[in-house]
Design an enzyme around this catalytic site. Structure first.
Site, PDB file in Angstrom:
ATOM      1  N   ASP A 265      26.716  44.488  36.671  1.00 11.22           N
ATOM      2  CA  ASP A 265      27.529  45.571  37.208  1.00 11.22           C
ATOM      3  C   ASP A 265      28.993  45.121  37.105  1.00 11.22           C
ATOM      4  O   ASP A 265      29.281  43.954  36.829  1.00 11.22           O
ATOM      5  CB  ASP A 265      27.129  45.829  38.669  1.00 11.22           C
ATOM      6  CG  ASP A 265      28.024  46.843  39.345  1.00 11.22           C
ATOM      7  OD1 ASP A 265      28.218  47.931  38.782  1.00 11.22           O
ATOM      8  OD2 ASP A 265      28.544  46.529  40.428  1.00 11.22           O
TER       9      ASP A 265
ATOM     10  N   ASP B 196      32.415  46.513  39.197  1.00 14.23           N
ATOM     11  CA  ASP B 196      33.216  46.370  40.416  1.00 14.23           C
ATOM     12  C   ASP B 196      32.426  45.683  41.527  1.00 14.23           C
ATOM     13  O   ASP B 196      31.325  46.112  41.875  1.00 14.23           O
ATOM     14  CB  ASP B 196      33.674  47.748  40.901  1.00 14.23           C
ATOM     15  CG  ASP B 196      34.481  48.480  39.836  1.00 14.23           C
ATOM     16  OD1 ASP B 196      35.440  47.886  39.335  1.00 14.23           O
ATOM     17  OD2 ASP B 196      34.133  49.626  39.500  1.00 14.23           O
TER      18      ASP B 196
END
Length: 218
Positions: free
Chosen positions: A12, A14
């Site tokens: 992923d 952020d």
């Protein structure tokens, strides 16, 4: 490519690879304020793990006269400008990326964020972060499995041979549904326990040796 598990790692963006959550929070407040609106911590939590378009849509629904696409573009511009030329990698991430590169294990970014933002991060580790799957590349974003299935396909690795690294429940659900073991790093909101979820106390705990100690889903 290394033939031991894992054969690929999907990150992923952020809160997992980079610490851009504060920049997104500031961007949402600035853009909302430009439309004479407020953006609260509750709004942050409500959109955590969602798409940038979700936040933009929230601003439109509160009366902003511009389109979701225009507000999305403005949010991204704020974040890219705030991060400048130095990628704000989280502690331990650069070391892990170097280990993956040295071991010949490919990696990708799988995110609900925008390609323009994730591309800046990928440029900070070009030898290993070779692909990006963003909201722009899928029909169904996280928590649907499509983003992680797409990432595995781009790296030409079976989903069960990949490890995903996530910090939010929608992302974890996406990766688990795709058939991957998921390493859950600390995030803004707790992620519930569940099958194929391995929790760590800090980002620095995610090393190549740690990833190799894991097992693919049964």
């Amino acid at each position: 490519m290394a033939m031991t598990y894992p054969r690929a790692v999907l990150f992923d963006h952020d809160g997992t690879l980079v610490n851009t959550e504060p920049q997104w929070a500031v961007a949402k407040r600035k853009v909302a304020q430009s439309y004479h609106q407020t953006w609260s911590v509750e709004d942050d939590h409500a959109t955590l793990g969602g798409t940038v378009q979700d936040a933009a849509r929230r601003i439109v629904e509160r009366g902003a006269p511009d389109s979701v696409d225009e507000i999305t573009r403005r949010l991204a511009e704020h974040v890219i400008e705030a991060t400048g030329h130095e990628v704000p990698f989280l502690p331990g991430v650069q070391s892990l990326l170097r280990e993956l590169a040295d071991a010949g294990i490919p990696a990708a970014i799988v995110t609900n964020a925008l390609t323009s933002v994730a591309r800046t991060t990928a440029a900070g580790a070009p030898d290993v972060l070779t692909h990006i799957v963003s909201h722009d590349d899928v029909t169904h974003p996280k928590p649907d499995p499509e983003p992680y299935l797409t990432g595995a396909r781009l790296l030409d690795v079976a989903p069960r041979d990949c490890v995903a690294v996530e910090d939010s429940e929608p992302g974890v659900r996406s990766a688990v549904a795709a058939g991957m073991t998921v390493v859950v790093v600390p995030g803004d909101k707790p992620v519930p326990e569940g099958p194929h979820r391995v929790f760590v106390a800090a980002h620095e705990d995610v090393t190549l040796d740690f990833l190799r100690s894991l097992s693919p889903p049964e």
